[in-house]
Each structure stands twice: as structure tokens, then as C-alpha cells.
Design a protein around this motif. Structure first.
Motif, PDB file in Angstrom:
ATOM      1  N   GLU A 135     116.092  27.795   9.002  1.00 10.44           N
ATOM      2  CA  GLU A 135     117.404  28.178   7.853  1.00 10.44           C
ATOM      3  C   GLU A 135     118.299  28.956   8.135  1.00 10.44           C
ATOM      4  O   GLU A 135     118.056  29.648   9.580  1.00 10.44           O
ATOM      5  CB  GLU A 135     116.940  29.874   7.658  1.00 10.44           C
ATOM      6  CG  GLU A 135     117.216  30.829   6.168  1.00 10.44           C
ATOM      7  CD  GLU A 135     116.642  30.928   5.046  1.00 10.44           C
ATOM      8  OE1 GLU A 135     116.380  32.398   5.756  1.00 10.44           O
ATOM      9  OE2 GLU A 135     116.140  31.216   3.698  1.00 10.44           O
ATOM     10  N   SER A 161     120.464  30.272  14.417  1.00 14.07           N
ATOM     11  CA  SER A 161     119.324  29.701  13.662  1.00 14.07           C
ATOM     12  C   SER A 161     118.221  29.223  13.772  1.00 14.07           C
ATOM     13  O   SER A 161     117.109  29.240  13.219  1.00 14.07           O
ATOM     14  CB  SER A 161     120.135  28.632  13.182  1.00 14.07           C
ATOM     15  OG  SER A 161     120.624  27.707  14.317  1.00 14.07           O
ATOM     16  N   ASN A 164     114.452  30.417  14.140  1.00 17.14           N
ATOM     17  CA  ASN A 164     114.759  31.858  12.205  1.00 17.14           C
ATOM     18  C   ASN A 164     113.318  31.172  12.267  1.00 17.14           C
ATOM     19  O   ASN A 164     111.999  30.790  12.361  1.00 17.14           O
ATOM     20  CB  ASN A 164     115.749  30.567  11.827  1.00 17.14           C
ATOM     21  CG  ASN A 164     115.696  32.038  10.807  1.00 17.14           C
ATOM     22  OD1 ASN A 164     114.744  32.355   9.697  1.00 17.14           O
ATOM     23  ND2 ASN A 164     117.392  32.515  10.685  1.00 17.14           N
ATOM     24  N   VAL A 166     112.194  31.576   9.142  1.00 14.12           N
ATOM     25  CA  VAL A 166     111.944  30.543   8.334  1.00 14.12           C
ATOM     26  C   VAL A 166     112.423  29.260   8.167  1.00 14.12           C
ATOM     27  O   VAL A 166     113.692  28.999   9.463  1.00 14.12           O
ATOM     28  CB  VAL A 166     113.241  31.316   7.404  1.00 14.12           C
ATOM     29  CG1 VAL A 166     112.821  30.411   6.454  1.00 14.12           C
ATOM     30  CG2 VAL A 166     112.580  32.668   6.772  1.00 14.12           C
ATOM     31  N   LYS A 168     112.753  25.773   7.310  1.00 15.64           N
ATOM     32  CA  LYS A 168     113.018  24.781   6.140  1.00 15.64           C
ATOM     33  C   LYS A 168     112.144  23.274   6.077  1.00 15.64           C
ATOM     34  O   LYS A 168     112.101  22.591   5.708  1.00 15.64           O
ATOM     35  CB  LYS A 168     114.326  24.349   6.208  1.00 15.64           C
ATOM     36  CG  LYS A 168     115.368  25.804   6.140  1.00 15.64           C
ATOM     37  CD  LYS A 168     114.808  26.253   4.964  1.00 15.64           C
ATOM     38  CE  LYS A 168     115.593  25.802   3.651  1.00 15.64           C
ATOM     39  NZ  LYS A 168     115.392  27.172   2.966  1.00 15.64           N
ATOM     40  N   ASN A 187     109.951  18.190   4.363  1.00 17.18           N
ATOM     41  CA  ASN A 187     110.918  19.739   4.042  1.00 17.18           C
ATOM     42  C   ASN A 187     109.355  20.561   4.491  1.00 17.18           C
ATOM     43  O   ASN A 187     108.282  20.430   4.315  1.00 17.18           O
ATOM     44  CB  ASN A 187     111.210  20.180   2.412  1.00 17.18           C
ATOM     45  CG  ASN A 187     110.470  19.519   1.655  1.00 17.18           C
ATOM     46  OD1 ASN A 187     108.671  19.590   1.565  1.00 17.18           O
ATOM     47  ND2 ASN A 187     110.078  19.222  -0.062  1.00 17.18           N
TER      48      ASN A 187
END
Length: 306
Positions: A135, A161, A164, A166, A168, A187
Motif C-alpha cells: 500500500e 511504502s 508496509n 498492508v 496489496k 492481488n
């Protein structure tokens, strides 16, 4: 002069002799099968792959006194595991494959480094490189309407980033020997679905602590599986599983086996953090030994059954 009776030969010599006989017996079976495959044209081994050397290295690992899988596992399953190793053309010393016990049955599990080696050998793979998408990254790709191939247009990251929490997704860019290239993109939902096929359902410490590296492994495996299964030699290969865990005789035992041994040859240079996963291979073997001991103790305590 006293003559020592034959039945008083030191006990420690018997296992050594039996082990040597077992090795010769299993080696003969594997070599005979390989010779049969080669004569029928079903198998062509790489020029740099010496079956005898691969078997010797495998026996060193299987005969490790700490675990001695050669003695603990069923002889026929050992022969099948070694045959799979040879047919795939992978090396346990290079950690392109691992020997995993399922109870008393031995299995040969191909690592993702082994998958890359096989894809290079049979799937026309020239080079492959993978990255995680976090992310905050700016990631763009397009699909060529004429060829259906994907192309990464842009992937920019920042110090904030990278890493991170999160994640993706992930992608692997690969080039074939004919000069064409393509991209495998997944994804996070696709990646988690793949993880869900394993015993941990993606909830292992490795998946939680090194999610980006595990995602990279997953997307690489998917790309290599497609290349291998579509090769002319695909009939020789079982589907390459994405499962990250195996079952022993009692419950599920973690099998996060990841390897960087062939990094220079295969074109990878950023997987240092993943090396910690390789240590968990020992946990599987130790758990296997504990299971067998528990079963033996239980049998002793219960006495003979009628």
C-alpha cells in the motif's frame, strides 16, 4: 586361542551393514527405473545432472544420525521419493528439494528454487524476477490485446511504502529463451486463496512475519508451474503443489521450506530474510521423530492388542 562367536559381533556394526545393504537395494531400484525411462525416451536428464551424485547426496541427508529417515521410512516410499528427485532433476544439496516424512512414508518436496530450475530446464525460462506490491506503491500494468501478455508500466516505491504492513499483491516478470516476456500478477485475495490451500491457511508465523516474501514465493511458483505444465516434458511431472504445510501421522506440522542457495544462478538477490524459513524444516523432522516415539511408547504401555 579364543574365537569370538558370530552372534557376539558388536551391535553397532549391524545397523551400518543393514544401512549399506538398504542403500544398495534402493539405489538399484531407482537406477533401473531411470534406465528404463531413458531407453524408452520418456526421460532425458540434463547434461550437468549426475544421478549417482544426486543419490549419494540424498543418502547423506537421509542417513543423518539425528533423524535417520532412511531407517524410519518405508523402503518403497524412499525409492519413490528418490525417483521423483531424479526425474525432476533436482538436488537436495542445493536445496532444490526436501525429503519430508508423512508418518513412515517419505515424500520428495520440490522447493520454489527447484521449480525455477525445472522451468529453466524444461519450460524455456531464461530469467525471472518478482516483487511485492505494498500500500502506497504506484503500480500500473497493461494487457496486450493481441497477445494477451501483461506488461508492467510503472512500479514506484518509497521508503515509507516498502515493508508496509498492508500487502496489496505481488508480480513476477519472466523472460523466455525466445526473447518473449510476460508477467504473472496476483492481488492479495488471490495470494491468500493460494495460501488457504495449505494446512496453516496462511496463518503461520512465516506468513504473518514475512508476508511479502511468501507472496513472492507464491507468484513465482504460479509462473513456473504454468511453464512446466505446458512443456513437452510435462507428462513426467506431477502438479507442483502450492501447499506450505504437510501432515505427519499426528496432526499438521509446519513445512515452510524456502531456499536461497541458488540465488545467483537463478537471478534472485533479495531473499535474505526468507532464510529463516528453512530452519523450520528441522522442526518437521523432529516432530516426526517425536510422533514415532509416542506411538512406540503407547504400544509398550498398552501391551499387545487382541
Amino acid at each position: 586361542m579364543d574365537v569370538k562367536p558370530q552372534n557376539q559381533i558388536p551391535n553397532q556394526q549391524v545397523p551400518v551393514t543393514q544401512s549399506a545393504d538398504l542403500k544398495r537395494d534402493i539405489s538399484a531400484q531407482v537406477l533401473a527405473k531411470v534406465d528404463s525411462f531413458q531407453k524408452s525416451g520418456e526421460l532425458m536428464l540434463p547434461k550437468d545432472y549426475v544421478v549417482e551424485n544426486a543419490l549419494k547426496s540424498a543418502y547423506i541427508i537421509l542417513s543423518d544420525p539425528k533423524n535417520n529417515l532412511l531407517a524410519k521410512c518405508d523402503k518403497s516410499s524412499v525409492a519413490e521419493a528418490l525417483l521423483k528427485m531424479v526425474v525432476y532433476g533436482v538436488s537436495p544439496i542445493k536445496k532444490q528439494c526436501y525429503f519430508i516424512p508423512y508418518g513412515t512414508k517419505l515424500e520428495c518436496s520440490v522447493s520454489y528454487a527447484g521449480n525455477i530450475a525445472i522451468a529453466k530446464r524444461y519450460g524455456r525460462l531464461k530469467a525471472i524476477k518478482a516483487n511485492a506490491i505494498f500500500e502506497g506503491d504506484n503500480f500500473e500494468f497493461e494487457v496486450d490485446a493481441a497477445t494477451g501478455r501483461r506488461k508492467v508500466i510503472k512500479h514506484s516505491q518509497s521508503l515509507d511504502s516498502i515493508g508496509n504492513s498492508v500487502l496489496k499483491g505481488a508480480y513476477a516478470v519472466y523472460e523466455l529463451t525466445d526473447g518473449t516476456s510476460d508477467v504473472e500478477i496476483m492481488n492479495i485475495k488471490q495470494i491468500q486463496a493460494a495460501w488457504g490451500q495449505g494446512g496453516s491457511k496462511g496463518n503461520s508465523p512465516a506468513h504473518k512475519n514475512f508476508a511479502d516474501q511468501m507472496a513472492i514465493k507464491t507468484v513465482i511458483n504460479r509462473a513456473c508451474k504454468l511453464l512446466i505444465s505446458s512443456s513437452d516434458d510435462s507428462i513426467l511431472y506431477d502438479p507442483l503443489e502450492e501447499n506450505d504445510y504437510v501432515d505427519t501421522a499426528k496432526g499438521r506440522v509446519q513445512q515452510e521450506i524456502n531456499d536461497q542457495a541458488n540465488g545467483d544462478t537463478l537471478g534472485f538477490d533479495n531473499y535474505d530474510d526468507v532464510e529463516i524459513l528453512e530452519e523450520q524444516h528441522e522442526e518437521i523432522i523432529e516432530a516426526h521423530s517425536e510422533v514415532l516415539q509416542q506411538e512406540a511408547d503407547q504400544t509398550t504401555n498398552d501391551g499387545p492388542g487382541f
